[in-house]
Design an enzyme around this catalytic site. Structure first.
Site, PDB file in Angstrom:
ATOM      1  N   THR A   1       1.089  -1.093  -0.112  1.00  0.00           N
ATOM      2  CA  THR A   1       0.045  -0.189   0.037  1.00  0.00           C
ATOM      3  C   THR A   1       0.978   1.363   0.000  1.00  0.00           C
ATOM      4  O   THR A   1       2.101   1.204   0.582  1.00  0.00           O
ATOM      5  CB  THR A   1      -0.915   0.033   1.055  1.00  0.00           C
ATOM      6  OG1 THR A   1      -1.320   1.307   1.567  1.00  0.00           O
ATOM      7  CG2 THR A   1      -0.009  -0.661   2.600  1.00  0.00           C
ATOM      8  N   ASP A   2       0.247   2.401  -0.497  1.00  0.00           N
ATOM      9  CA  ASP A   2       1.222   3.578  -0.317  1.00  0.00           C
ATOM     10  C   ASP A   2       1.039   4.161   1.098  1.00  0.00           C
ATOM     11  O   ASP A   2       1.905   5.220   1.409  1.00  0.00           O
ATOM     12  CB  ASP A   2       0.445   4.737  -1.380  1.00  0.00           C
ATOM     13  CG  ASP A   2      -1.080   5.173  -1.180  1.00  0.00           C
ATOM     14  OD1 ASP A   2      -1.616   4.493  -0.044  1.00  0.00           O
ATOM     15  OD2 ASP A   2      -1.639   5.933  -1.530  1.00  0.00           O
ATOM     16  N   GLU A   3       0.447   3.686   1.886  1.00  0.00           N
ATOM     17  CA  GLU A   3       0.269   4.080   3.501  1.00  0.00           C
ATOM     18  C   GLU A   3       1.430   3.848   3.982  1.00  0.00           C
ATOM     19  O   GLU A   3       1.756   4.509   5.203  1.00  0.00           O
ATOM     20  CB  GLU A   3      -1.000   3.599   4.155  1.00  0.00           C
ATOM     21  CG  GLU A   3      -2.339   3.708   3.382  1.00  0.00           C
ATOM     22  CD  GLU A   3      -3.540   3.558   4.166  1.00  0.00           C
ATOM     23  OE1 GLU A   3      -3.403   3.406   5.252  1.00  0.00           O
ATOM     24  OE2 GLU A   3      -4.432   3.196   3.502  1.00  0.00           O
TER      25      GLU A   3
ATOM     26  N   TYR B   1      -1.955  -0.571  10.999  1.00  0.00           N
ATOM     27  CA  TYR B   1      -1.956  -1.483   9.617  1.00  0.00           C
ATOM     28  C   TYR B   1      -0.741  -0.834   8.714  1.00  0.00           C
ATOM     29  O   TYR B   1      -0.088  -1.912   8.225  1.00  0.00           O
ATOM     30  CB  TYR B   1      -3.272  -0.891   8.965  1.00  0.00           C
ATOM     31  CG  TYR B   1      -3.431  -1.137   7.597  1.00  0.00           C
ATOM     32  CD1 TYR B   1      -3.151  -2.396   6.989  1.00  0.00           C
ATOM     33  CD2 TYR B   1      -3.251  -0.203   6.673  1.00  0.00           C
ATOM     34  CE1 TYR B   1      -3.161  -2.772   5.541  1.00  0.00           C
ATOM     35  CE2 TYR B   1      -3.128  -0.739   5.213  1.00  0.00           C
ATOM     36  CZ  TYR B   1      -3.207  -1.685   4.754  1.00  0.00           C
ATOM     37  OH  TYR B   1      -3.217  -2.160   3.519  1.00  0.00           O
TER      38      TYR B   1
ATOM     39  N   LYS C   1       2.351  -3.367   7.229  1.00  0.00           N
ATOM     40  CA  LYS C   1       2.509  -3.577   5.887  1.00  0.00           C
ATOM     41  C   LYS C   1       4.216  -3.168   5.392  1.00  0.00           C
ATOM     42  O   LYS C   1       4.715  -3.846   4.739  1.00  0.00           O
ATOM     43  CB  LYS C   1       1.426  -2.605   5.106  1.00  0.00           C
ATOM     44  CG  LYS C   1       0.117  -3.121   4.892  1.00  0.00           C
ATOM     45  CD  LYS C   1      -0.007  -4.613   4.337  1.00  0.00           C
ATOM     46  CE  LYS C   1       0.118  -4.859   2.843  1.00  0.00           C
ATOM     47  NZ  LYS C   1      -0.090  -5.962   2.497  1.00  0.00           N
TER      48      LYS C   1
HETATM   49  P1  NAD Z   1      -9.598  -7.552   2.070  1.00  0.00           P
HETATM   50  O1  NAD Z   1      -9.479  -7.501   3.868  1.00  0.00           O
HETATM   51  O2  NAD Z   1     -10.590  -7.394   1.368  1.00  0.00           O
HETATM   52  O3  NAD Z   1      -8.991  -9.197   1.990  1.00  0.00           O
HETATM   53  C1  NAD Z   1      -8.051  -9.800   2.794  1.00  0.00           C
HETATM   54  C2  NAD Z   1      -8.049 -11.483   2.392  1.00  0.00           C
HETATM   55  O4  NAD Z   1      -6.989 -11.942   3.276  1.00  0.00           O
HETATM   56  C3  NAD Z   1      -9.478 -11.813   2.975  1.00  0.00           C
HETATM   57  O5  NAD Z   1     -10.245 -12.715   2.030  1.00  0.00           O
HETATM   58  C4  NAD Z   1      -9.072 -12.638   4.209  1.00  0.00           C
HETATM   59  O6  NAD Z   1      -9.858 -13.981   4.516  1.00  0.00           O
HETATM   60  C5  NAD Z   1      -7.717 -13.202   3.876  1.00  0.00           C
HETATM   61  N1  NAD Z   1      -6.677 -13.418   5.225  1.00  0.00           N
HETATM   62  C6  NAD Z   1      -6.602 -12.311   6.117  1.00  0.00           C
HETATM   63  N2  NAD Z   1      -5.856 -13.105   6.914  1.00  0.00           N
HETATM   64  C7  NAD Z   1      -5.237 -14.383   6.353  1.00  0.00           C
HETATM   65  C8  NAD Z   1      -4.587 -15.301   6.845  1.00  0.00           C
HETATM   66  N3  NAD Z   1      -3.641 -15.302   7.938  1.00  0.00           N
HETATM   67  N4  NAD Z   1      -4.221 -16.381   6.140  1.00  0.00           N
HETATM   68  C9  NAD Z   1      -5.123 -16.405   4.792  1.00  0.00           C
HETATM   69  N5  NAD Z   1      -5.748 -15.461   4.322  1.00  0.00           N
HETATM   70  C10 NAD Z   1      -5.886 -14.591   5.223  1.00  0.00           C
HETATM   71  O7  NAD Z   1      -8.173  -6.872   1.545  1.00  0.00           O
HETATM   72  P2  NAD Z   1      -8.033  -6.071   0.244  1.00  0.00           P
HETATM   73  O8  NAD Z   1      -8.712  -4.841   0.238  1.00  0.00           O
HETATM   74  O9  NAD Z   1      -8.652  -6.992  -0.707  1.00  0.00           O
HETATM   75  O10 NAD Z   1      -6.657  -6.063   0.233  1.00  0.00           O
HETATM   76  C11 NAD Z   1      -5.680  -7.136  -0.334  1.00  0.00           C
HETATM   77  C12 NAD Z   1      -4.181  -6.565  -0.112  1.00  0.00           C
HETATM   78  O11 NAD Z   1      -4.113  -5.348  -0.886  1.00  0.00           O
HETATM   79  C13 NAD Z   1      -3.785  -6.435   1.187  1.00  0.00           C
HETATM   80  O12 NAD Z   1      -2.438  -6.863   1.348  1.00  0.00           O
HETATM   81  C14 NAD Z   1      -3.806  -4.764   1.443  1.00  0.00           C
HETATM   82  O13 NAD Z   1      -2.752  -4.519   2.305  1.00  0.00           O
HETATM   83  C15 NAD Z   1      -3.491  -4.392  -0.103  1.00  0.00           C
HETATM   84  N6  NAD Z   1      -3.990  -2.929  -0.297  1.00  0.00           N
HETATM   85  C16 NAD Z   1      -5.379  -2.865  -0.401  1.00  0.00           C
HETATM   86  C17 NAD Z   1      -5.779  -1.512  -0.864  1.00  0.00           C
HETATM   87  C18 NAD Z   1      -7.233  -1.229  -0.858  1.00  0.00           C
HETATM   88  O14 NAD Z   1      -7.402  -0.176  -1.053  1.00  0.00           O
HETATM   89  N7  NAD Z   1      -8.058  -2.092  -0.393  1.00  0.00           N
HETATM   90  C19 NAD Z   1      -4.729  -0.626  -1.395  1.00  0.00           C
HETATM   91  C20 NAD Z   1      -3.557  -1.179  -1.589  1.00  0.00           C
HETATM   92  C21 NAD Z   1      -2.974  -2.088  -0.912  1.00  0.00           C
HETATM   93  P1  TYD Z   2     -10.720   3.784   4.336  1.00  0.00           P
HETATM   94  O1  TYD Z   2     -11.689   3.349   3.120  1.00  0.00           O
HETATM   95  O2  TYD Z   2     -10.864   2.972   5.587  1.00  0.00           O
HETATM   96  O3  TYD Z   2      -9.436   3.495   3.671  1.00  0.00           O
HETATM   97  P2  TYD Z   2      -7.794   4.178   4.181  1.00  0.00           P
HETATM   98  O4  TYD Z   2      -7.960   4.397   5.740  1.00  0.00           O
HETATM   99  O5  TYD Z   2      -7.125   2.948   4.241  1.00  0.00           O
HETATM  100  O6  TYD Z   2      -7.490   5.310   3.700  1.00  0.00           O
HETATM  101  O7  TYD Z   2     -10.865   5.348   4.543  1.00  0.00           O
HETATM  102  C1  TYD Z   2     -10.742   6.322   3.328  1.00  0.00           C
HETATM  103  C2  TYD Z   2     -10.725   7.654   3.974  1.00  0.00           C
HETATM  104  O8  TYD Z   2     -12.125   7.906   4.476  1.00  0.00           O
HETATM  105  C3  TYD Z   2      -9.898   7.547   5.304  1.00  0.00           C
HETATM  106  O9  TYD Z   2      -9.413   9.221   5.401  1.00  0.00           O
HETATM  107  C4  TYD Z   2     -10.921   7.704   6.474  1.00  0.00           C
HETATM  108  C5  TYD Z   2     -12.201   8.134   5.778  1.00  0.00           C
HETATM  109  N1  TYD Z   2     -13.333   7.544   6.327  1.00  0.00           N
HETATM  110  C6  TYD Z   2     -14.554   8.192   6.804  1.00  0.00           C
HETATM  111  O10 TYD Z   2     -14.563   9.528   6.650  1.00  0.00           O
HETATM  112  N2  TYD Z   2     -15.600   7.738   7.131  1.00  0.00           N
HETATM  113  C7  TYD Z   2     -15.827   6.349   7.096  1.00  0.00           C
HETATM  114  O11 TYD Z   2     -16.818   5.739   7.864  1.00  0.00           O
HETATM  115  C8  TYD Z   2     -14.696   5.596   6.781  1.00  0.00           C
HETATM  116  C9  TYD Z   2     -14.593   4.068   6.860  1.00  0.00           C
HETATM  117  C10 TYD Z   2     -13.419   6.099   6.277  1.00  0.00           C
END
Ligand code: NAD
Ligand code: TYD
Length: 355
Positions: free
Chosen positions: A131-133, A157, A161
């Site tokens: 992630t960019d975070e 988180y 990461k």
């Molecule tokens: P998500 O929470 O929707 O899915 C995570 C999945 O991992 C779930 O299916 C969960 O059951 C599985 N999981 C959790 N713990 C596990 C374990 N111990 N063993 C096996 N499986 C396990 O997450 P997402 O939003 O799809 O994110 C996927 C990846 O992308 C993550 O690594 C996250 O850090 C990264 N990412 C997400 C975003 C975003 O905006 N969602 C952005 C950048 C990077």
């Molecule tokens: P989120 O989707 O949780 O992603 P991340 O924290 O990884 O960026 O949140 C996106 C942005 O929206 C973040 O600045 C927090 C804000 N946010 C709200 O204002 N209200 C909400 O209910 C949630 C879940 C997030």
């Protein structure tokens, strides 16, 4: 790339990627390893193209024996590692699973991969999704994150990461394990669990519930459609250079309030409220997230220049399609919202915020 292990393939991005890969590569066999935590759902893997090329295994990435067995029995040559605890607010309220899965889980996979790779030198890839975070927070006017930006994570988180990214790089520097890493901005699209901003706002919007905006909604995120992320990962697997990191983002940076207002505008058009008011009347300002990162912005010049990737979805049309998807998948939505875990999470998270 013949036999691919996708970890976390029942989650949001992982399930979109499994679907994308089976469609894109007719001869590739995909093994999904997923623990099915609250965030993982078998419903996310329904209607896969070429299901005969897909195997699902429920299990933990921290289970070394299981991972060893899957790598050997399926002759895995490519690992795409999505599995993680992924929600910042949950990491603030309970960081332990983040340390376990994101750090220990990644370490376990790296050890197993190193062991499996010794039998297949040259034909192996470990791609780590990040992630960019990990880069921290930008203020107004700061240059966008890029591959060389120093790490400065703020939430449990992002710290977990960051730790996993460092471990992956260490396995390249120390053991030459053939790795690539991608750091991506916030994704949106189908199958996203409604704890995250966009699906929460869509579903609360449709059902007439309050739309909880943290603080004044001034924070800025970069938003990318999940299918653009999948395409970028695919290009990295096909053409990315071993040992390299690629930054991925959508070049869309509204404030949180602006994106919530845009969602309301689209909902006003597609599902007008019975009282004729705009969905913006549902916006409720709630107390802010502790340590809330102000702004993310990501420079994607490297992946554009070297791999020819660029996002195909504009934010407005991407959001319109996503809202249509949630409107047309009420069975999926019901199965998510019915879960006790979800309502208990909503109560805990938003009680903290006087909502
Ligand atoms: P998500 O929470 O929707 O899915 C995570 C999945 O991992 C779930 O299916 C969960 O059951 C599985 N999981 C959790 N713990 C596990 C374990 N111990 N063993 C096996 N499986 C396990 O997450 P997402 O939003 O799809 O994110 C996927 C990846 O992308 C993550 O690594 C996250 O850090 C990264 N990412 C997400 C975003 C975003 O905006 N969602 C952005 C950048 C990077
Ligand atoms: P989120 O989707 O949780 O992603 P991340 O924290 O990884 O960026 O949140 C996106 C942005 O929206 C973040 O600045 C927090 C804000 N946010 C709200 O204002 N209200 C909400 O209910 C949630 C879940 C997030």
């Amino acid at each position: 790339m013949k036999n691919v292990l996708v970890t976390g393939g029942a989650g949001f991005i992982g399930s979109n990627f499994v679907r994308y890969l089976l469609q894109r590569e007719p001869d590739v066999k995909v093994v999904t390893l997923d623990l099915l935590t609250y965030a993982g759902k078998m419903e996310n893997l329904e209607d896969l193209p070429r299901p005969e090329n897909h195997v699902f295994v429920q299990g933990d990435i921290c289970n070394r024996e299981l991972v060893d067995q899957l790598l050997a029995e399926n002759a895995i040559d490519t690992i795409v590692h999505f599995a993680a605890e992924s929600h910042v607010d949950r990491s603030i309220l309970g960081p332990m699973p983040f340390i376990q899965t994101n750090i220990i889980g990644t370490f376990t996979l790296l050890e197993a991969a190193k062991n499996a790779w010794k039998d297949k030198p040259g034909e192996f890839r470990f791609h780590h999704i990040s992630t960019d975070e990990v880069f921290g927070a930008l203020q107004s006017g700061d240059p966008a994150f890029e591959e060389g930006t120093p790490y400065n994570p703020h939430s449990p988180y992002s710290a977990s990461k960051a730790s996993s990214d460092h471990l992956v790089r260490a396995y390249y520097s120390t053991y030459n394990l053939p790795i690539t890493i991608s750091n991506c901005s916030n994704n949106y699209g189908p199958y996203q669990f409604p704890e995250k901003l966009i699906p929460l706002m869509i579903l609360n919007g449709i059902t007439g519930k309050p739309l909880p905006v943290y603080g004044k909604g001034e924070q800025i995120r970069d938003w990318l459609h999940v299918m653009d992320h999948c395409e970028a990962i695919y290009l990295i697997l096909k053409k990315g250079k071993i040992g390299e990191t690629y930054c991925i983002g959508g070049d869309n940076q509204p404030t949180n309030l602006e994106i919530v207002q845009l969602i309301c505008e689209i909902l006003d058009d597609k599902v007008p409220r019975a009282d004729g008011k705009s969905h913006t009347s549902q916006i409720q300002y709630v107390s802010d997230r502790p340590g809330h990162d102000f702004r993310y912005d990501i420079n994607t010049n490297k992946i554009q220049r070297e791999l020819g990737w660029k996002p195909a979805h504009a934010l407005r049309t991407g959001l319109e399609e996503t809202i249509e998807w949630y409107l047309n998948h009420s069975a999926w939505v019901d199965s998510v919202l019915d879960k006790d875990e979800f309502s208990s999470w909503i109560n805990t998270n938003y009680q903290e915020r006087d909502y």
